[in-house]
Design a protein around this motif. Structure first.
Motif, PDB file in Angstrom:
ATOM      1  N   ASP A 255      37.426  26.684 -49.989  1.00 26.77           N
ATOM      2  CA  ASP A 255      38.578  25.990 -49.576  1.00 26.77           C
ATOM      3  C   ASP A 255      38.227  25.164 -48.385  1.00 26.77           C
ATOM      4  O   ASP A 255      37.184  25.410 -47.881  1.00 26.77           O
ATOM      5  CB  ASP A 255      39.639  26.981 -49.165  1.00 26.77           C
ATOM      6  N   PHE A 256      39.253  24.509 -47.985  1.00 19.28           N
ATOM      7  CA  PHE A 256      39.005  23.730 -46.782  1.00 19.28           C
ATOM      8  C   PHE A 256      38.653  24.352 -45.590  1.00 19.28           C
ATOM      9  O   PHE A 256      38.312  23.912 -44.653  1.00 19.28           O
ATOM     10  CB  PHE A 256      40.153  22.564 -46.569  1.00 19.28           C
TER      11      PHE A 256
ATOM     12  N   ASN B 226      42.104  14.911 -48.190  1.00 20.37           N
ATOM     13  CA  ASN B 226      42.513  16.123 -48.771  1.00 20.37           C
ATOM     14  C   ASN B 226      43.856  16.605 -47.981  1.00 20.37           C
ATOM     15  O   ASN B 226      44.611  17.865 -48.346  1.00 20.37           O
ATOM     16  CB  ASN B 226      41.373  17.042 -48.529  1.00 20.37           C
ATOM     17  N   LEU B 227      44.265  15.717 -47.120  1.00 16.77           N
ATOM     18  CA  LEU B 227      45.283  16.410 -46.158  1.00 16.77           C
ATOM     19  C   LEU B 227      46.741  15.373 -46.500  1.00 16.77           C
ATOM     20  O   LEU B 227      46.284  14.190 -46.555  1.00 16.77           O
ATOM     21  CB  LEU B 227      45.000  16.201 -44.654  1.00 16.77           C
TER      22      LEU B 227
ATOM     23  N   THR C  15      47.517  20.603 -48.128  1.00 14.22           N
ATOM     24  CA  THR C  15      46.114  20.259 -48.617  1.00 14.22           C
ATOM     25  C   THR C  15      45.939  20.404 -49.984  1.00 14.22           C
ATOM     26  O   THR C  15      46.441  21.168 -50.588  1.00 14.22           O
ATOM     27  CB  THR C  15      45.183  21.003 -47.832  1.00 14.22           C
ATOM     28  N   THR C  16      45.091  19.425 -50.611  1.00 10.47           N
ATOM     29  CA  THR C  16      44.578  19.557 -52.003  1.00 10.47           C
ATOM     30  C   THR C  16      43.310  19.769 -52.037  1.00 10.47           C
ATOM     31  O   THR C  16      42.519  18.871 -51.434  1.00 10.47           O
ATOM     32  CB  THR C  16      45.188  18.722 -52.896  1.00 10.47           C
TER      33      THR C  16
ATOM     34  N   TYR D 144      49.916  25.223 -48.602  1.00 12.35           N
ATOM     35  CA  TYR D 144      50.931  24.889 -47.563  1.00 12.35           C
ATOM     36  C   TYR D 144      50.439  25.008 -46.303  1.00 12.35           C
ATOM     37  O   TYR D 144      50.194  26.388 -45.880  1.00 12.35           O
ATOM     38  CB  TYR D 144      52.080  25.774 -47.943  1.00 12.35           C
ATOM     39  N   HIS D 145      50.380  24.233 -45.455  1.00  9.36           N
ATOM     40  CA  HIS D 145      49.624  24.488 -44.146  1.00  9.36           C
ATOM     41  C   HIS D 145      50.742  24.598 -42.872  1.00  9.36           C
ATOM     42  O   HIS D 145      50.781  25.623 -42.290  1.00  9.36           O
ATOM     43  CB  HIS D 145      49.023  23.163 -43.903  1.00  9.36           C
TER      44      HIS D 145
END
Length: 360
Positions: free
Chosen positions: A23-24, A221-222, A241-242, A249-250
């Motif tokens: 993940d990011f 990605n954001l 983010t994707t 969900y950030h």
């Protein structure tokens, strides 16, 4: 076995991520950003053993001076979010046990006394190996949406109140917009307004510089979701983010003026639709504060009945130094009643009176 503590500039970090699902939160650029906000030094523990590999992104922090540590003593924690250790092959419990043992030895040699990990609910590690090398603590559950379901099925699974409120907002003229970055400052203002309203800790007081760098680090990605009122005011907004098929969900907030209308419910519906259309596989909403079954968790659970367990993982890497720090801490706070401290805080020597448990 090849073992090293590497910094974000080390090519091995990116090369490892190129080989394994992540993940990011695992990106060296994100860990570096988190280090600035969380006052730590970004590193990763990297190890190879035959065909197995292991990477654990961490922030290393100096032990607080008020504990009078006799030398350069440190502890380590994962950055904000779910940057759990990554293992290849993912289910190799024997490899994980070997890596954790060498992690303990290597960190102790570098003066790191304890390590605290927030595990990723979607990227599980063999628990049989974890419990042999540290303490695995379950905090609660997180919510996710399977993005393979149809839009009709998504609406059908919504909590009745959520479904009613979203339709009412849409009928009243509220609109969801994705990636209208002209409203980024509006989001930042609303987020801060929300944190103040909720009496959030200082940790969540992200600076404007943090938000700007977050966008720079994550690039496309954001995403920014804004909910505009019929008067074209930003009623609620959120960052998500994707990345590698996962929508996360950030951060989000609702303007004080629009709390009663619950426009944040439209954010989740808009993220679902956007993320599904973009080809992602899952939308992870997260859980309650500290993984608790609180009002935040119940709000998220109104969008899906699919749940994942959320764990943290704690390791004492140097028993002798840890015992000394506990002794110093008890001497300092001996006059304070035990009720002033949370029973779940780790490492306990960092806890101050009335500090909530570290498990976000």
């Amino acid at each position: 076995m090849k073992v090293d503590l590497i910094d974000p500039r080390d090519a091995r970090w990116e090369q490892f991520l190129a080989e394994i699902h992540h993940d990011f939160y695992h990106l060296p650029s994100y860990v570096s950003l988190a280090a600035k906000h969380e006052s730590g030094s970004p590193i990763a523990f990297y190890a190879e053993d035959r065909d197995a590999m292991f990477l654990a992104p961490l922030l290393v922090k100096r032990i607080p001076a008020y504990l009078s540590p006799p030398g350069s003593w440190f502890d380590a924690t994962t950055p904000y979010g779910y940057p759990a250790p990554l293992l290849w092959p993912p289910g190799d419990d024997q490899a994980l046990e070997r890596f954790l043992q060498v992690f303990r030895e290597t960190c102790a040699e570098h003066g790191i006394v304890t390590a605290f990990f927030r595990l990723h609910p979607l990227m599980t590690l063999p628990q049989s190996a974890l419990v042999k090398q540290g303490a695995l603590v379950r905090h609660g559950q997180t919510v996710y949406i399977d993005l393979s379901i149809t839009h009709e099925d998504f609406w059908a699974q919504l909590d009745r109140t959520h479904r009613k409120d979203i339709r009412k907002l849409m009928k009243s003229g509220y609109e969801a917009h994705i990636d209208d970055w002209n409203h980024y400052q509006d989001f930042i203002d609303i987020y801060r307004e929300t944190m103040k309203r909720l009496s959030a800790t200082e940790f969540y007081s992200f600076s404007k510089g943090y938000f700007n760098e977050l966008r720079s680090v994550l690039g496309d990605n954001l995403h920014l979701c804004t909910i505009l009122s019929p008067e074209q005011e930003v009623a609620a907004a959120g960052l998500f983010t994707t990345f590698n098929g996962i929508a996360q969900y950030h951060l989000s907030g609702t303007a004080d003026k629009y709390i009663k209308e619950s426009p944040s419910k439209m954010i989740c519906e808009a993220i679902y639709a956007f993320s599904k259309n973009a080809g992602n596989k899952v939308f992870h909403l997260g859980g309650g504060l500290g993984g608790n079954n609180d009002s935040l968790f119940k709000f998220k659970a109104g969008f899906s009945s699919l749940l994942l367990d959320f764990y943290t993982y704690r390791m004492v890497l140097d028993e002798g130094k840890h015992a000394m720090l506990i002794k110093f801490w008890r001497q300092k706070y001996a006059p304070v009643a035990d009720s002033a401290f949370g029973p779940d805080f780790f490492p306990s020597y960092r806890q101050l009176p009335h500090t909530a448990a570290e498990a976000a």
